[in-house]
Every structure is written in C-alpha cells, then in structure tokens.
Motif scaffolding. Structure first.
Motif, PDB file in Angstrom:
ATOM      1  N   GLY A  66       0.846  -1.183   0.000  1.00  0.00           N
ATOM      2  CA  GLY A  66       0.000   0.000   0.000  1.00  0.00           C
ATOM      3  C   GLY A  66       0.878   1.228   0.000  1.00  0.00           C
ATOM      4  N   PRO A  67       0.308   2.377   0.319  1.00  0.00           N
ATOM      5  CA  PRO A  67       1.081   3.624   0.328  1.00  0.00           C
ATOM      6  C   PRO A  67       2.274   3.587   1.290  1.00  0.00           C
ATOM      7  CG  PRO A  67      -1.273   4.078   0.560  1.00  0.00           C
ATOM      8  CD  PRO A  67      -1.098   2.602   0.627  1.00  0.00           C
ATOM      9  N   TRP A  68       2.265   2.717   2.262  1.00  0.00           N
ATOM     10  CA  TRP A  68       3.351   2.591   3.244  1.00  0.00           C
ATOM     11  C   TRP A  68       4.519   1.762   2.722  1.00  0.00           C
ATOM     12  CZ3 TRP A  68      -1.339   0.170   3.434  1.00  0.00           C
ATOM     13  CH2 TRP A  68      -1.310  -1.209   3.243  1.00  0.00           C
ATOM     14  N   GLY A  69       4.335   1.113   1.577  1.00  0.00           N
ATOM     15  CA  GLY A  69       5.333   0.188   1.041  1.00  0.00           C
ATOM     16  C   GLY A  69       4.776  -1.220   1.088  1.00  0.00           C
ATOM     17  N   THR A  70       5.627  -2.172   1.389  1.00  0.00           N
ATOM     18  CA  THR A  70       5.200  -3.573   1.488  1.00  0.00           C
ATOM     19  C   THR A  70       5.682  -4.133   2.812  1.00  0.00           C
ATOM     20  OG1 THR A  70       5.303  -3.850  -0.906  1.00  0.00           O
ATOM     21  CG2 THR A  70       5.353  -5.854   0.405  1.00  0.00           C
ATOM     22  N   THR A  71       4.773  -4.777   3.503  1.00  0.00           N
ATOM     23  CA  THR A  71       5.106  -5.402   4.782  1.00  0.00           C
ATOM     24  C   THR A  71       4.792  -6.888   4.733  1.00  0.00           C
ATOM     25  OG1 THR A  71       2.931  -4.749   5.626  1.00  0.00           O
ATOM     26  CG2 THR A  71       4.779  -3.336   6.185  1.00  0.00           C
TER      27      THR A  71
END
Length: 151
Positions: A66-71
């Motif tokens: 998502g907008p936070w990157g990938t976790t």
C-alpha cells in the motif's frame, strides 16, 4: 507391596509449573481469538484455521502492499525467542507498525495478556525463517500479495 517393591510416585507439579502452564494456555487462547494467526501463520485464513499448531506464528512471505510500502507478517516465534519478558512488555507499550498490523490492539492489551502471549510463543519454540524485509513505498512487491488502497 508385592515382593517388597514400592510403587513409584511422581512428585506433584510445582506451583511455578502450574502457573506457567496456565500462562501458556491463556496465551494460546489469546493468539487464536486475537487474529494473530490470520497473518502470522501461513494458510491459517485460507484453511479456516486448520493448520497444525506446530506451524503457528512462523511468519509469512505474503506481501501486504500500500502507500506505506510492502510489509510481511513477522516470525513471532523467532522474535520472542530472542527477547526476555521485560523487554517484550516495554516493546509492546511503544510498538507501532505499518499496515495491516493492528499495533494499537497490542498496545491496548493489559500486562497479563501480553505476558501470556509471550509465554505461549516461547513455549512453541523457535522455528521457521525470518519474514522478508519490508519494502519502501514505490518498490514493486513480489507475488503473492495484496495491494491495499486507502481512501
């Protein structure tokens, strides 16, 4: 006492052992109802919770982007194996994570619940591999994964 041999009797469990067993049982319950397995146990959701307990909390390589990157869901068995209880309680009180981890729910737990989860994960023992390292925003995530768009 036939033949002069007394029956062997085992000592009753100590109070410490009883307390530890209760903590582990409570931790198992909390892990199960709090949704920890949903992300931290591969195949748990897609198999309606029918995953052997020996596989629980090993983390997953499923990508949440998502907008936070990938976790990725971390391997909690390795995480807790390398931490003492006091450090876990301190960590849980200041814990923040990227989505989809509901870190605010961890912070809302009382110390007894946090201790129980810690003891349960430790009782499972270290197993599995570390989850992949999180990726920064704009980096394409490998498959499989889910892309989440926030409003």
């Amino acid at each position: 006492m036939a033949g002069g041999i007394a029956p062997v009797r085992s000592a009753p469990p100590s109070q410490a052992a009883i307390d530890e067993a209760a903590l582990v049982a409570r931790g198992r319950y909390l892990v199960q109802i709090s949704g920890c397995n949903d992300c931290h146990t591969p195949g748990y959701l897609s198999n309606n919770g029918h995953v052997p307990e020996s596989e629980w909390l090993k983390g997953d390589a499923f990508a949440w982007s998502g907008p936070w990157g990938t976790t990725y869901a971390s391997n909690l068995r390795l995480f807790f194996h390398n931490m003492d209880e006091s450090s876990w309680l301190q960590h849980a009180r200041r814990f923040e994570a990227r989505p989809p981890m509901p870190w605010f729910n961890v912070r809302a737990m009382n110390d007894d619940d946090l201790r129980a989860i810690y003891h349960y994960a430790r009782a499972l023992g270290p197993a599995g591999e570390p989850a992949p390292v999180a990726l920064p925003p704009g980096t394409e995530a490998p498959v499989p994964g889910m892309v989440m768009r926030l409003p």
